[in-house]
Write an enzyme that holds these catalytic residues in place. Sequence first.
Site, PDB file in Angstrom:
ATOM      1  N   ASP B 153       0.851  -1.191   0.000  1.00 41.84           N
ATOM      2  CA  ASP B 153       0.000   0.000   0.000  1.00 41.84           C
ATOM      3  C   ASP B 153       0.891   1.246   0.000  1.00 41.84           C
ATOM      4  O   ASP B 153       1.414   1.644   1.043  1.00 41.84           O
ATOM      5  CB  ASP B 153      -0.895   0.025   1.259  1.00 41.84           C
ATOM      6  N   LYS B 215      -6.754   3.353  -3.014  1.00 38.11           N
ATOM      7  CA  LYS B 215      -7.104   3.346  -1.591  1.00 38.11           C
ATOM      8  C   LYS B 215      -7.303   4.783  -1.156  1.00 38.11           C
ATOM      9  O   LYS B 215      -6.590   5.683  -1.612  1.00 38.11           O
ATOM     10  CB  LYS B 215      -5.954   2.661  -0.831  1.00 38.11           C
ATOM     11  N   LYS B 244      -9.948   0.227  -1.989  1.00 38.39           N
ATOM     12  CA  LYS B 244      -9.880  -0.003  -0.548  1.00 38.39           C
ATOM     13  C   LYS B 244     -10.316   1.258   0.191  1.00 38.39           C
ATOM     14  O   LYS B 244      -9.747   2.328   0.009  1.00 38.39           O
ATOM     15  CB  LYS B 244      -8.450  -0.377  -0.144  1.00 38.39           C
TER      16      LYS B 244
END
Lengths: 283, 283
Positions: B153, B215, B244
Amino acid sequence: MSTETELLLEQVTEQVRNRLRSQRLTSVPSVTGTWQDPAELRMCLAAGAQRLGTLDGHEAGPIPQNLASIIDHTLLKPTATRKDLEKLCREARDYKFASVCVNTTWIDLAVKLLKGSTVMPICVVGFPLGAASTAAKACETRDAVRRGAAEIDMVINIGALKGRDYDQVLQDIREVVAAARGRPVKVILETAMLNREEKIAGSALSKAAGAAFVKTSTGFGGGGATVEDIRLIRSVVGPAMGIKASGGVGSARAAKNMLQAGATRIGASASVAIVTESMAGRG
Amino acid sequence: MSTETELLLEQVTEQVRNRLRSQRLTSVPSVTGTWQDPAELRMCLAAGAQRLGTLDGHEAGPIPQNLASIIDHTLLKPTATRKDLEKLCREARDYKFASVCVNTTWIDLAVKLLKGSTVMPICVVGFPLGAASTAAKACETRDAVRRGAAEIDMVINIGALKGRDYDQVLQDIREVVAAARGRPVKVILETAMLNREEKIAGSALSKAAGAAFVKTSTGFGGGGATVEDIRLIRSVVGPAMGIKASGGVGSARAAKNMLQAGATRIGASASVAIVTESMAGRG
């Protein structure tokens, strides 16, 4: 130095020695240098401690009339754009600050814009959480230095420090110091997140690992430099090591208080206001 | 897709193409792959756009009764210690979360503690400012993957995005995707710091660069996931890409709202509460 500080330093030394002896350490990648010799580490910490007798009532050197020469002109917010960086570097040249302190994504631009001036381009590493892997911190340092960074301000591994994984804290700093290839490394403790014991251990470990400065704060950790913390750090690291007061230093008066307490560098984003105020004799 | 979104996507494409053509870019290190071909990039963005006709009124897939399988159980605060990490991994095994999401300093421990379970150890990179150099992000990724990270991430270069340095944003993501060697990369936009245009451009660039997920948030940026942002991102990236929702998702209801809006993964530290609530039919 108080008996309490002395005891804590002894504890740090003891714990690092035990860790170094333990099985677990055999899996830690080795670093060049003799730090794995507990005797050397102990000596290093003790050397700091021995000097401290002279430090209670430590007198700061003369405070310069123009504070610019000891200020790291700082811009670290993630939303900063190229334009903001250009302004930062212009101001740094105009006011002759010690450096500009930027995130590593901006080091190429800072090096270019400061060329031919006395202002150093410097970088933060593992910033601001200090929770990046040692490999990541070392790599970020190596790359920044290769591109022209003159100093590296790394964040200590706060979680490892709190968990008393002192060998890990030491190793982390050691590898960044090695990656910096002689450029001074500052270790940011993030004092607002630490208790007294952690501040002492963090300072001692920074010194033992070969850092050039202990630095108080990232500016992102919910607190900043205090006179008390600067005094405490100075009492641990002895007279020779640099201390950078950073986070919330917003006036000439505040900056001078930090220097008086034992700081040798100031990190600030309000640097222009500080210098203007100081030159006008208002600080 | 609205005409406004379409126009912005067109602008992103146009600007990236212009940048790629400009002199300045010759100094950017080249990456394997064909992204330097403006036609390919354009096609990629256009492909996202073409699919979008079907997406207004996009229906989310069935929402699982037990949310654990789509939750990244997350601990990123810098003060977390080994003990905290052990608890995190124990909970993840017990509740069968999709993953634990940790800072890279903890990846070795997470890999070890999750061995033999279905829970993935995953890492954040360039976290949380996204302002580390591309070299640092790529190196952090390479090291984490080598140690066993199953997903990465990363934080987008927020300053470059705001300055419309789209080629730099793209390059930054591309190099992390390459360093991840096939492991899915999520790109954190930090939506709370972005305006609508920046959210659209960031999503489009993430897709163009080969990321697997967009995300929303780091949890450190003063804001979190919103249903509106999830809808906007879904309308830009099309139906196939992962999204996400992270930052402030604290209840089963909130998690389900995000899934309904188009999210496919939830990042949370309140994961145990979310799952307990959901299983009890209270969410």
